[in-house]
Motif scaffolding. Sequence first.
Motif, PDB file in Angstrom:
ATOM      1  N   LYS A  61       0.841  -1.208   0.000  1.00 36.29           N
ATOM      2  CA  LYS A  61       0.000   0.000   0.000  1.00 36.29           C
ATOM      3  C   LYS A  61       0.869   1.248   0.000  1.00 36.29           C
ATOM      4  CE  LYS A  61      -3.991  -1.961   2.371  1.00 36.29           C
ATOM      5  NZ  LYS A  61      -4.817  -1.930   3.593  1.00 36.29           N
ATOM      6  N   TRP A  62       1.909   1.246   0.824  1.00 35.12           N
ATOM      7  CA  TRP A  62       2.789   2.419   0.915  1.00 35.12           C
ATOM      8  C   TRP A  62       3.473   2.664  -0.431  1.00 35.12           C
ATOM      9  CZ3 TRP A  62       7.947   3.150   0.075  1.00 35.12           C
ATOM     10  CH2 TRP A  62       8.443   4.415   0.398  1.00 35.12           C
ATOM     11  N   ARG A  63       3.991   1.609  -1.052  1.00 36.79           N
ATOM     12  CA  ARG A  63       4.677   1.770  -2.343  1.00 36.79           C
ATOM     13  C   ARG A  63       3.728   2.335  -3.398  1.00 36.79           C
ATOM     14  NH1 ARG A  63       8.406  -3.673  -3.047  1.00 36.79           N
ATOM     15  NH2 ARG A  63       9.765  -3.249  -1.258  1.00 36.79           N
ATOM     16  N   LEU A  64       2.520   1.833  -3.426  1.00 32.78           N
ATOM     17  CA  LEU A  64       1.553   2.324  -4.417  1.00 32.78           C
ATOM     18  C   LEU A  64       1.173   3.774  -4.136  1.00 32.78           C
ATOM     19  CD1 LEU A  64      -0.578  -0.893  -4.798  1.00 32.78           C
ATOM     20  CD2 LEU A  64       0.685   0.262  -6.612  1.00 32.78           C
ATOM     21  N   ARG A  65       0.915   4.083  -2.878  1.00 30.54           N
ATOM     22  CA  ARG A  65       0.552   5.456  -2.520  1.00 30.54           C
ATOM     23  C   ARG A  65       1.700   6.416  -2.860  1.00 30.54           C
ATOM     24  NH1 ARG A  65      -2.298   4.164   1.862  1.00 30.54           N
ATOM     25  NH2 ARG A  65      -0.431   3.823   3.074  1.00 30.54           N
ATOM     26  N   ASN A  66       2.913   6.016  -2.518  1.00 28.75           N
ATOM     27  CA  ASN A  66       4.087   6.846  -2.786  1.00 28.75           C
ATOM     28  C   ASN A  66       4.309   6.992  -4.292  1.00 28.75           C
ATOM     29  OD1 ASN A  66       7.215   7.201  -3.120  1.00 28.75           O
ATOM     30  ND2 ASN A  66       6.716   7.864  -1.029  1.00 28.75           N
ATOM     31  N   ALA A  67       4.148   5.892  -5.038  1.00 28.33           N
ATOM     32  CA  ALA A  67       4.339   5.942  -6.489  1.00 28.33           C
ATOM     33  C   ALA A  67       3.307   6.854  -7.141  1.00 28.33           C
ATOM     34  CB  ALA A  67       4.238   4.531  -7.074  1.00 28.33           C
ATOM     35  N   LEU A  68       2.048   6.768  -6.701  1.00 30.28           N
ATOM     36  CA  LEU A  68       1.008   7.633  -7.268  1.00 30.28           C
ATOM     37  C   LEU A  68       1.279   9.096  -6.956  1.00 30.28           C
ATOM     38  CD1 LEU A  68      -2.201   5.525  -6.610  1.00 30.28           C
ATOM     39  CD2 LEU A  68      -0.967   5.833  -8.766  1.00 30.28           C
ATOM     40  N   HIS A  69       1.782   9.354  -5.756  1.00 29.33           N
ATOM     41  CA  HIS A  69       2.132  10.736  -5.398  1.00 29.33           C
ATOM     42  C   HIS A  69       3.241  11.249  -6.323  1.00 29.33           C
ATOM     43  CE1 HIS A  69       2.675  14.242  -2.863  1.00 29.33           C
ATOM     44  NE2 HIS A  69       3.981  14.000  -2.876  1.00 29.33           N
TER      45      HIS A  69
END
Length: 180
Positions: free
Chosen positions: A161-169
Motif C-alpha cells: 500500500k505504501w509503495r503504491l501510494r508513494n508511487a502515485l504521489h
Amino acid sequence: MGTLPITDDVRLREGLIAGSEQALAEVYDTFSPYVFGMALQMTRDRGAAEDITQEVFVDLWRRPERFDPHRAPLRGWLCMIARRRGIDWVRRHRTRVTVQIAAAEATPEDVVLNSTTHRQVRRAVADLPDTHREAVLLAYYDGLTYREVAQALNIPEGTAKWRLRNALHRLGERLLAEGL
C-alpha cells in the motif's frame, strides 16, 4: 481466536495438503454450486462466474494451506474468495467498457491527445524506482489488489500500500509539472 472447525473441513484440508485428488473432487462437488452462485451474483456474467469458480478451486489446489478451518468454514472461505474475485472482475470489466465507449466516441484530436498522455504516463511510470514501478504495474496494469500485489512481490500488505501510494504521489507531481 477462531471458531471450532468443522471436522470435514479439517479432513479435506489435510487431504488437499497431501495432494489428494479425491479430496479436491469432494470439495468441488460439495462447494462449487455455492462458489459459482457467489461469482454469478457478483458478476452477472455466466462465463465470468465459470472462470472465477475454476480459479478459486485451482488456487485451493495449489495453496491449500491458505485455508484455516479454525478461522472459517470451508464453504464461507471459498465464497469469500469468489466474492473478492468477482469484485475484481467487475472493476476490470467496468474500466474496459468505459475505455471502449470513450474510444468509440473519440475525435481525431482526442486520439492524438490520448496518445501523448499515454506516452507521458508510461515514461513517468518507467522512471519510478524499481520497487514502486513493479507495484504500479501489478496493481494498475494487471489489475491486482493490494493483497495480491503484496503476495506477488513477497512483501507485507502495508508495504505494498505504501509503495503504491508513494508511487502515485510521485507520478502525480511529475505529470502535474508536465502540464497534465
